[in-house]
Design a protein around this motif. Structure first.
Motif, PDB file in Angstrom:
ATOM      1  N   GLY A   2      -7.111   7.502  -4.302  1.00 29.70           N
ATOM      2  CA  GLY A   2      -8.133   7.995  -3.525  1.00 29.70           C
ATOM      3  C   GLY A   2      -8.369   7.369  -2.011  1.00 29.70           C
ATOM      4  O   GLY A   2      -7.362   7.583  -1.364  1.00 29.70           O
ATOM      5  N   GLU A   3      -9.320   6.682  -1.771  1.00 29.03           N
ATOM      6  CA  GLU A   3      -9.734   6.027  -0.711  1.00 29.03           C
ATOM      7  C   GLU A   3      -8.597   5.079  -0.443  1.00 29.03           C
ATOM      8  O   GLU A   3      -8.320   4.719   0.955  1.00 29.03           O
ATOM      9  N   ARG A   4      -8.223   4.316  -1.323  1.00 26.95           N
ATOM     10  CA  ARG A   4      -7.154   3.096  -0.863  1.00 26.95           C
ATOM     11  C   ARG A   4      -5.768   3.759  -0.262  1.00 26.95           C
ATOM     12  O   ARG A   4      -5.280   3.385   0.554  1.00 26.95           O
ATOM     13  N   LEU A   5      -5.482   4.968  -1.247  1.00 26.34           N
ATOM     14  CA  LEU A   5      -4.275   5.613  -0.666  1.00 26.34           C
ATOM     15  C   LEU A   5      -4.540   6.080   0.837  1.00 26.34           C
ATOM     16  O   LEU A   5      -3.593   5.851   1.557  1.00 26.34           O
ATOM     17  N   ASP A   6      -5.519   6.547   1.093  1.00 27.22           N
ATOM     18  CA  ASP A   6      -5.772   7.293   2.409  1.00 27.22           C
ATOM     19  C   ASP A   6      -5.755   6.108   3.420  1.00 27.22           C
ATOM     20  O   ASP A   6      -5.327   6.298   4.595  1.00 27.22           O
ATOM     21  N   CYS A   7      -6.306   5.030   3.012  1.00 30.41           N
ATOM     22  CA  CYS A   7      -6.198   3.754   3.895  1.00 30.41           C
ATOM     23  C   CYS A   7      -4.798   3.342   4.316  1.00 30.41           C
ATOM     24  O   CYS A   7      -4.488   3.009   5.134  1.00 30.41           O
ATOM     25  N   LEU A   8      -4.114   3.149   3.209  1.00 32.36           N
ATOM     26  CA  LEU A   8      -2.635   2.611   3.371  1.00 32.36           C
ATOM     27  C   LEU A   8      -1.863   3.838   4.080  1.00 32.36           C
ATOM     28  O   LEU A   8      -0.947   3.310   5.096  1.00 32.36           O
ATOM     29  N   GLU A   9      -2.166   5.076   3.501  1.00 34.05           N
ATOM     30  CA  GLU A   9      -1.426   6.247   4.509  1.00 34.05           C
ATOM     31  C   GLU A   9      -1.789   5.957   5.769  1.00 34.05           C
ATOM     32  O   GLU A   9      -0.860   5.895   6.845  1.00 34.05           O
TER      33      GLU A   9
END
Length: 99
Positions: A2-9
């Motif tokens: 979720g949010e962690r993936l969005d931040c990494l992307e």
């Protein structure tokens, strides 16, 4: 993820089309068992990633230094693909925060 993936992307400037592979790639083999006891290690993806990185670096070097011979390109490649250089990039983008 979720949010962690969005931040990494956002940090990488890349959208992952199959985030399940990212999870697998970032999961160390010592913790890579699912609830059913199946093992999902990152070693195969690490092997593939090393080759993709090598190809991408080699391609960029050939583009940026069209007049250099393969010996000079190889030295540049080694400097860019070595552990210390990659660790510096990981630090610069704060990769540890995402793992």
């Amino acid at each position: 993820m979720g949010e962690r993936l969005d931040c990494l992307e956002k940090t990488l400037g890349h959208r992952f089309s199959q985030p399940q592979f990212l999870r697998q790639a970032l999961t160390h083999s010592s913790t890579a068992r699912d609830r059913a006891g199946r093992e999902f290690t990152n070693e195969r993806l690490e092997f593939l990633g090393d080759r993709v990185l090598g190809l991408a670096v080699a391609d960029q070097l050939c583009e940026r230094f069209p007049g250099e011979d393969e010996g000079a390109l190889a030295r540049r490649f080694t400097a860019l693909a070595r552990r210390e250089a990659l660790a510096r990039v990981a630090t610069d983008i704060d990769l540890a925060r995402h793992i």
